[in-house]
Design an enzyme around this catalytic site. Structure first.
Site, PDB file in Angstrom:
ATOM      1  N   ASP A  38     -14.491   6.230   6.356  1.00 17.90           N
ATOM      2  CA  ASP A  38     -15.884   6.705   6.340  1.00 17.90           C
ATOM      3  C   ASP A  38     -16.246   7.406   7.647  1.00 17.90           C
ATOM      4  OD1 ASP A  38     -16.169   5.644   3.784  1.00 17.90           O
ATOM      5  OD2 ASP A  38     -16.811   3.699   4.538  1.00 17.90           O
ATOM      6  N   ARG A  90       0.815  -1.208   0.000  1.00 15.17           N
ATOM      7  CA  ARG A  90       0.000   0.000   0.000  1.00 15.17           C
ATOM      8  C   ARG A  90       0.855   1.268   0.000  1.00 15.17           C
ATOM      9  NH1 ARG A  90      -4.266   2.917   3.372  1.00 15.17           N
ATOM     10  NH2 ARG A  90      -2.895   2.692   5.157  1.00 15.17           N
ATOM     11  N   ARG A 144     -10.405   2.145  -2.359  1.00 18.74           N
ATOM     12  CA  ARG A 144      -9.169   1.893  -1.600  1.00 18.74           C
ATOM     13  C   ARG A 144      -9.073   2.899  -0.469  1.00 18.74           C
ATOM     14  NH1 ARG A 144      -6.757  -2.844  -3.074  1.00 18.74           N
ATOM     15  NH2 ARG A 144      -7.266  -3.167  -5.259  1.00 18.74           N
ATOM     16  N   ILE A 145      -8.411   2.466   0.597  1.00 14.56           N
ATOM     17  CA  ILE A 145      -8.202   3.373   1.728  1.00 14.56           C
ATOM     18  C   ILE A 145      -6.903   4.141   1.493  1.00 14.56           C
ATOM     19  CG2 ILE A 145      -7.757   3.445   4.212  1.00 14.56           C
ATOM     20  CD1 ILE A 145      -9.509   0.830   4.319  1.00 14.56           C
ATOM     21  N   LEU A 146      -7.007   5.453   1.631  1.00 11.09           N
ATOM     22  CA  LEU A 146      -5.822   6.299   1.435  1.00 11.09           C
ATOM     23  C   LEU A 146      -5.115   6.509   2.771  1.00 11.09           C
ATOM     24  CD1 LEU A 146      -7.377   8.974  -0.924  1.00 11.09           C
ATOM     25  CD2 LEU A 146      -5.719   7.201  -1.550  1.00 11.09           C
ATOM     26  N   ASN A 197     -15.573  12.480   0.109  1.00 12.38           N
ATOM     27  CA  ASN A 197     -15.946  11.115  -0.258  1.00 12.38           C
ATOM     28  C   ASN A 197     -17.465  11.017  -0.297  1.00 12.38           C
ATOM     29  OD1 ASN A 197     -15.628   8.252  -0.673  1.00 12.38           O
ATOM     30  ND2 ASN A 197     -16.172   7.936   1.484  1.00 12.38           N
ATOM     31  N   HIS A 201     -20.533   8.226   0.116  1.00 13.13           N
ATOM     32  CA  HIS A 201     -20.712   6.887   0.693  1.00 13.13           C
ATOM     33  C   HIS A 201     -22.202   6.525   0.682  1.00 13.13           C
ATOM     34  CE1 HIS A 201     -19.701   3.397   3.081  1.00 13.13           C
ATOM     35  NE2 HIS A 201     -20.759   3.672   3.826  1.00 13.13           N
ATOM     36  N   ASP A 247     -11.053  11.817   6.743  1.00 13.66           N
ATOM     37  CA  ASP A 247      -9.969  11.933   7.716  1.00 13.66           C
ATOM     38  C   ASP A 247      -9.213  10.616   7.746  1.00 13.66           C
ATOM     39  OD1 ASP A 247     -11.490  10.223   9.243  1.00 13.66           O
ATOM     40  OD2 ASP A 247     -11.991  11.691  10.787  1.00 13.66           O
TER      41      ASP A 247
HETATM   42  C1  GAR Z   1     -21.124   4.725  -5.354  1.00 16.58           C
HETATM   43  O1  GAR Z   1     -22.432   4.344  -5.117  1.00 16.58           O
HETATM   44  C2  GAR Z   1     -20.438   5.061  -4.038  1.00 16.58           C
HETATM   45  O2  GAR Z   1     -21.289   5.500  -3.052  1.00 16.58           O
HETATM   46  C3  GAR Z   1     -19.819   3.759  -3.661  1.00 16.58           C
HETATM   47  O3  GAR Z   1     -19.381   3.210  -4.865  1.00 16.58           O
HETATM   48  C4  GAR Z   1     -20.299   3.554  -5.894  1.00 16.58           C
HETATM   49  C5  GAR Z   1     -19.532   3.904  -7.151  1.00 16.58           C
HETATM   50  O4  GAR Z   1     -20.397   4.098  -8.230  1.00 16.58           O
HETATM   51  N1  GAR Z   1     -18.734   3.997  -2.750  1.00 16.58           N
HETATM   52  C6  GAR Z   1     -18.507   3.256  -1.667  1.00 16.58           C
HETATM   53  O5  GAR Z   1     -19.133   2.262  -1.389  1.00 16.58           O
HETATM   54  C7  GAR Z   1     -17.359   3.768  -0.820  1.00 16.58           C
HETATM   55  N2  GAR Z   1     -17.302   3.072   0.427  1.00 16.58           N
HETATM   56  P1  GAR Z   1     -19.936   4.903  -9.527  1.00 16.58           P
HETATM   57  O6  GAR Z   1     -18.607   4.314  -9.988  1.00 16.58           O
HETATM   58  O7  GAR Z   1     -21.014   4.631 -10.528  1.00 16.58           O
HETATM   59  O8  GAR Z   1     -19.814   6.345  -9.171  1.00 16.58           O
END
Ligand code: GAR
Length: 197
Positions: free
Chosen positions: A141, A63, A89-91, A103, A105, A137
């Site tokens: 999440d 990583r 990925r976690i930064l 972000n 979520h 941060d």
């Molecule tokens: C989105 O729904 C986003 O909320 C989720 O991935 C999807 C990507 O869709 N993210 C997570 O779950 C982060 N933990 P997209 O590629 O069509 O934007």
């Protein structure tokens, strides 16, 4: 042009598309980077005439090495803001200390953090879930919340149907939050984000 946004995305890029379709946010997006070679988001970026590049996780020793190459690419675009638009990925902390990062979520945080938010909400039997846009941060999440909106769970929902309704909300909240940042209207005070007039 003003503020410069670099978008990081792993998936199909529907949230990236929402940023690019937003009247005032679109002009701030200067590049799109992904951890996956064939992410749909990279195709959308290229289609919009933006620099688009993968820094695949699997090509690196670990990583730290991957993150330092990604950071080097990000730095070449001198962003004021990073937007994680479905970046899975976690930064490391060094990233988010260097650049303010938003972000999106697919849950009402702090419920259901992590990579399986929609599946977990269905399994738990909640009646309401939703979408959250937050500053990132050093914890997953976890950072200060900019915007949230609830989405009711329907009796006959499966993961795809529920996620589709959540994404429709994400596509509105994420560009609006990025726009507020670009206009200097987000003030972070501890866990609280105030929207300035
Ligand atoms: C989105 O729904 C986003 O909320 C989720 O991935 C999807 C990507 O869709 N993210 C997570 O779950 C982060 N933990 P997209 O590629 O069509 O934007």
């Amino acid at each position: 042009m003003g503020k410069r946004i670099v978008v990081l995305a792993s998936g199909s890029g529907s949230n990236l598309q929402a940023l690019l379709d937003h009247e005032s946010t679109a002009e701030h997006v200067v590049a799109v980077l992904s951890d996956r070679n064939h992410a749909g988001a990279l195709h959308r970026a290229a289609g919009a005439g933006l620099p688009a590049q993968a820094v695949p996780f699997g090509d690196h020793q670990g990583r730290a090495e991957w993150a330092s190459e990604l950071a080097a690419h990000v730095a070449t675009y001198a962003p004021d803001l990073l937007v994680l638009a479905g970046f899975m990925r976690i930064l490391p902390a060094a990233f988010v200390e260097r650049w303010p990062t938003l972000n999106v979520h697919p849950s009402l945080l702090p419920a259901f953090p992590g990579g399986r938010a929609v599946e977990s909400a269905l399994a738990w039997g909640v009646k309401l879930t939703g979408a959250t846009v937050h500053f990132v941060d050093e914890q997953v999440d976890h950072g200060p919340i900019v915007a949230q909106e609830a989405v009711p769970v329907r009796e006959n929902d499966d993961e795809a149907s529920l996620h589709a309704r959540i994404q429709a909300v994400e596509h509105r909240l994420l560009p609006e939050a990025a726009d507020l940042f670009c206009r200097g209207r987000l003030a972070v005070e501890g866990r609280h984000v105030r929207i300035l007039p």
